[in-house]
Motif scaffolding. Structure first.
Motif, PDB file in Angstrom:
ATOM      1  N   GLY A  12       0.828  -1.213   0.000  1.00 46.63           N
ATOM      2  CA  GLY A  12       0.000   0.000   0.000  1.00 46.63           C
ATOM      3  C   GLY A  12       0.855   1.253   0.000  1.00 46.63           C
ATOM      4  O   GLY A  12       0.573   2.226  -0.704  1.00 46.63           O
ATOM      5  N   THR A  71       0.601   4.859   5.158  1.00 53.47           N
ATOM      6  CA  THR A  71      -0.108   3.586   5.271  1.00 53.47           C
ATOM      7  C   THR A  71       0.006   3.031   6.692  1.00 53.47           C
ATOM      8  O   THR A  71      -0.943   2.463   7.231  1.00 53.47           O
ATOM      9  CB  THR A  71       0.417   2.581   4.233  1.00 53.47           C
ATOM     10  N   GLN A 133      -3.284   7.826  -0.150  1.00 49.81           N
ATOM     11  CA  GLN A 133      -3.763   7.111   1.032  1.00 49.81           C
ATOM     12  C   GLN A 133      -5.118   6.453   0.813  1.00 49.81           C
ATOM     13  O   GLN A 133      -5.387   5.406   1.381  1.00 49.81           O
ATOM     14  CB  GLN A 133      -3.797   8.039   2.243  1.00 49.81           C
ATOM     15  N   ALA A 136      -4.141   3.324  -0.999  1.00 44.84           N
ATOM     16  CA  ALA A 136      -3.476   2.429  -0.048  1.00 44.84           C
ATOM     17  C   ALA A 136      -4.473   1.809   0.925  1.00 44.84           C
ATOM     18  O   ALA A 136      -4.305   0.657   1.341  1.00 44.84           O
ATOM     19  CB  ALA A 136      -2.392   3.186   0.714  1.00 44.84           C
ATOM     20  N   TYR A 140      -4.462  -2.097   2.009  1.00 41.49           N
ATOM     21  CA  TYR A 140      -4.116  -2.559   3.355  1.00 41.49           C
ATOM     22  C   TYR A 140      -5.310  -3.183   4.074  1.00 41.49           C
ATOM     23  O   TYR A 140      -6.393  -2.618   4.118  1.00 41.49           O
ATOM     24  CB  TYR A 140      -3.566  -1.419   4.230  1.00 41.49           C
TER      25      TYR A 140
END
Length: 145
Positions: A12, A71, A133, A136, A140
């Motif tokens: 990520g 992350t 983000q 990501a 994640y």
């Protein structure tokens, strides 16, 4: 209790870093290309400027650190905020504030870079950190214990 999935965290972070790097590259090379050329011509008289390759490597490492750190922050706050876009936005803003806003305050305080370039980079970096983000956050996932 869930455990941190290091592989997904790094993956990520890497994807986030690529997104940040691409947006920053377009901003600096395309949008601000002429401004950077003009500033570099003046700055070379006062500073030892690295080659373009060295600069690109440094920016790549900066975005890699930002992507992985963002992350990691996302992984840490998702238990409190929830595994949602809000957590991704919060982690993106935190990374942007530490990595770009703080650095820009230094540049403005010392007067070493034109404000136009700083402001454009701040806006581009905010968009890049938020988008990085968000992507990501889809990569994640915590690992079950």
């Amino acid at each position: 209790m869930k455990r941190l999935d290091v592989v997904r965290l790094i993956l990520g972070g890497l994807v986030s870093a690529i997104i940040i790097y691409l947006i920053e590259t377009v901003t600096n090379a395309v949008v601000l290309g002429r401004d950077w050329q003009d500033w570099s011509a003046i700055a070379r008289t006062a500073f030892v400027m690295p080659s373009g390759t060295v600069s690109m490597i440094h920016w790549g490492l900066q975005t890699l650190i930002a992507g992985i750190a963002g992350t990691f922050i996302y992984a840490g706050i998702r238990t409190w905020v929830g595994a949602n876009l809000r957590a991704a936005w919060i982690s993106g803003v935190i990374v942007w504030a530490i990595g770009w806003l703080g650095m820009s305050m230094d540049k403005m305080a010392m007067g070493i870079e034109p404000h136009k370039m700083i402001h454009y980079n701040l806006l581009a970096a905010l968009i890049a950190c938020l988008l990085g983000q968000v992507v990501a956050s889809f990569i994640y996932k915590d690992r079950a214990e």
